[in-house]
Design an enzyme around this catalytic site. Structure first.
Site, PDB file in Angstrom:
ATOM      1  CG  ASN A 191      40.649  41.989  50.956  1.00  0.00           C
ATOM      2  OD1 ASN A 191      39.915  42.194  51.923  1.00  0.00           O
ATOM      3  ND2 ASN A 191      40.647  42.747  49.886  1.00  0.00           N
ATOM      4  NE  ARG A 221      42.693  46.461  50.698  1.00  0.00           N
ATOM      5  CZ  ARG A 221      42.721  46.858  49.454  1.00  0.00           C
ATOM      6  NH1 ARG A 221      43.025  46.007  48.509  1.00  0.00           N
ATOM      7  NH2 ARG A 221      42.450  48.090  49.150  1.00  0.00           N
ATOM      8  CG  HIS A 229      41.456  52.941  47.181  1.00  0.00           C
ATOM      9  ND1 HIS A 229      40.536  53.732  46.539  1.00  0.00           N
ATOM     10  CD2 HIS A 229      40.984  51.679  47.091  1.00  0.00           C
ATOM     11  CE1 HIS A 229      39.543  52.991  46.085  1.00  0.00           C
ATOM     12  NE2 HIS A 229      39.793  51.733  46.413  1.00  0.00           N
ATOM     13  CG  HIS A 262      42.855  52.838  43.325  1.00  0.00           C
ATOM     14  ND1 HIS A 262      43.842  51.892  43.531  1.00  0.00           N
ATOM     15  CD2 HIS A 262      41.701  52.140  43.205  1.00  0.00           C
ATOM     16  CE1 HIS A 262      43.301  50.690  43.535  1.00  0.00           C
ATOM     17  NE2 HIS A 262      41.992  50.810  43.340  1.00  0.00           N
ATOM     18  N   GLY A 294      38.912  51.917  40.170  1.00  0.00           N
ATOM     19  CA  GLY A 294      38.483  50.528  39.981  1.00  0.00           C
ATOM     20  C   GLY A 294      36.989  50.490  40.249  1.00  0.00           C
ATOM     21  CG  ASN A 295      34.350  47.115  40.710  1.00  0.00           C
ATOM     22  OD1 ASN A 295      33.696  47.517  39.744  1.00  0.00           O
ATOM     23  ND2 ASN A 295      34.805  45.883  40.807  1.00  0.00           N
ATOM     24  NE  ARG A 304      31.904  51.755  47.132  1.00  0.00           N
ATOM     25  CZ  ARG A 304      33.181  51.545  47.418  1.00  0.00           C
ATOM     26  NH1 ARG A 304      33.860  52.410  48.139  1.00  0.00           N
ATOM     27  NH2 ARG A 304      33.785  50.468  46.980  1.00  0.00           N
ATOM     28  CG  ASP A 309      32.483  45.984  33.739  1.00  0.00           C
ATOM     29  OD1 ASP A 309      33.120  45.313  34.561  1.00  0.00           O
ATOM     30  OD2 ASP A 309      32.902  46.248  32.589  1.00  0.00           O
ATOM     31  CD  GLU A 326      46.431  48.915  36.892  1.00  0.00           C
ATOM     32  OE1 GLU A 326      46.341  47.787  36.388  1.00  0.00           O
ATOM     33  OE2 GLU A 326      46.499  49.102  38.129  1.00  0.00           O
ATOM     34  CG  ASN A 327      43.229  47.816  31.897  1.00  0.00           C
ATOM     35  OD1 ASN A 327      44.206  47.376  31.320  1.00  0.00           O
ATOM     36  ND2 ASN A 327      42.871  47.424  33.105  1.00  0.00           N
ATOM     37  CD  GLU A 367      45.095  48.005  46.219  1.00  0.00           C
ATOM     38  OE1 GLU A 367      44.534  47.394  45.297  1.00  0.00           O
ATOM     39  OE2 GLU A 367      44.484  48.726  47.022  1.00  0.00           O
TER      40      GLU A 367
END
Ligand code: AMP
Length: 392
Positions: A9, A88, A177, A204, A206-207, A237, A279, A330-331, A380
């Site tokens: 990537n 990717r 994604h 999805h 994440g960041n 974003r 974060d 996931e967390n 991924e």
């Protein structure tokens, strides 16, 4: 000879990679070359039980990629050159709805999509071209973030702007994604025994964050649009804002288009709202200690996500499950609980004990009645490796 597949990537200032042994379907190494182009460019390579970190004096893609292969070989993680390299690629426009073996024609089309992803596609291309020059005999495969969403119907992908902008400039919603949404929705359907006919919404988180409505394995609608800026609140974003904001900020503050776009991409989202961090872990910790702006940011994040999930549901004829994936999905037990609480009107209900343990053996975190809620770890890179292997 092992069935080694390298997944790359390449970004504008970084190259991420994973090495897979496909006989065993395991990741044998992974790493990151980062801060490329700066004085402190560095390469980290990790493998089970160990890692190495080296400085990079030359940030050219060719040099960096050669070094990655050299380290993997020195550490005996690679016994011969990779069988195939999977890339990717962020934007495949309307050209690609599946992974493809890279040819000159494919490179040309990826290049034609560069105006739609000016930060990403040129970097993806640079990585592909550098590897082709170094190892012309290794086949390379491109897997596109946009490809899964090429099944979107026109009613979901068109913006209500003059139609000729779609015809001439391909202004439309593409979605991103895709590799992750496709995998986690299929995995959820299989685990829940609804493989044949299903309506699933995947989140999805994440960041970057996006959600997607999947009917019987096909993407029907998704929250990201022409660029990955549309839709949900993300780390830095903004997600959706009123398009009139550009003119307002131009008039009030004298900002030009680049300044506003930069602000929306890099200084907004959770960072902009909280004034603290992008974060999620940091924000959850701050919120639990009473930081009001962190609490507010979390509330906006969860409300906007639930609001979009409600909208996505209108593209499905049935709603079987909601899937959480990505670092946050996931967390973060807190985020999952808040989002599901905001979706009570659809019959979603959480099992707090299962949520606290990140799911039962299948990943389920919902009460038995109503649509299911499930946590699925995204894979991924493995999906890209499998797609690359399948094509050669
Ligand atoms: P990703 O881009 O998928 O790696 O996800 C990164 C995001 O996941 C960051 O905002 C992290 O703070 C968040 N994240 C990772 N672990 C946790 C956790 N245990 N609780 C809350 N957020 C987490």
């Amino acid at each position: 000879m092992s069935q080694n597949i390298l997944v790359i990537n390449s970004g504008s200032s970084s190259v991420k990679f994973s090495l897979f042994n496909m006989q065993q379907q395991i990741e044998t190494a992974s790493g990151l070359a980062e801060r490329l182009g700066s004085d402190d460019a560095a390469l980290t390579v990790k493998w089970p039980g160990d890692q190495t970190c080296q400085t990079l004096t030359d940030s050219a893609y060719g040099t960096v990629l050669k070094r990655i292969i050299a380290v993997l070989t020195e550490q005996q993680l690679l016994d011969s050159l990779p069988l195939v390299i999977g890339h990717r690629v962020v934007h495949g426009g309307e050209f690609f709805s599946d992974p493809v073996v890279i040819t000159d024609g494919v490179l040309d089309r990826i290049r034609q999509c560069s105006p739609l992803a000016p930060l990403h596609n040129p970097a993806n291309l640079a990585g592909i071209e550098a590897l082709a020059a170094l190892y012309p005999d290794i086949p390379q495969v491109a897997v596109f973030d946009t490809a899964f969403h090429q099944s979107l119907p026109a009613k979901a992908f068109l913006y209500a702007v003059p139609y000729k902008l779609y015809e001439e400039q391909k202004v439309r919603r593409y979605g991103f994604h895709g590799v992750s949404h496709q995998y986690v929705a299929a995995e959820a359907a299989a685990r829940l025994g609804i493989s044949e006919q299903h309506g699933i919404i995947s989140a999805h988180l994440g960041n970057g964050c996006s959600a997607c409505a999947v009917a019987n394995g096909q993407s029907m609608d998704t929250t990201m649009g022409m660029t990955p800026l549309e839709g949900l609140v993300m780390g830095t974003r903004s997600g959706d804002v009123d398009p009139g904001l550009h003119q307002f900020l131009h008039q009030q503050k004298g900002w030009d288009v680049e300044t506003v776009t930069d602000m929306l991409n890099k200084e907004s989202g959770m960072l902009g709202l909280s004034g603290l961090s992008n974060d999620m872990r940091t924000l959850e910790a701050a919120a639990s200690e009473g930081a009001a702006r962190a609490q507010l940011a979390l509330e906006v994040f969860c409300f906007r996500l639930a609001r979009h999930i409600g909208g996505l549901a209108t593209s499905l004829s049935r709603l079987d499950a909601l899937v959480f994936t990505g670092g946050i999905g996931e967390n973060s037990r807190f985020i999952r609980a808040q989002v599901v609480a905001n979706l009570a009107i659809f019959g979603f209900a959480l099992d707090p004990v299962l949520n606290a343990q990140d799911g039962d053996a299948l990943g389920r975190i919902s009460a038995p009645a109503g649509p299911q809620v499930i946590v699925v770890k995204t894979k991924e890179e493995l999906m890209i490796a499998q797609a690359a292997l399948a094509l050669i």
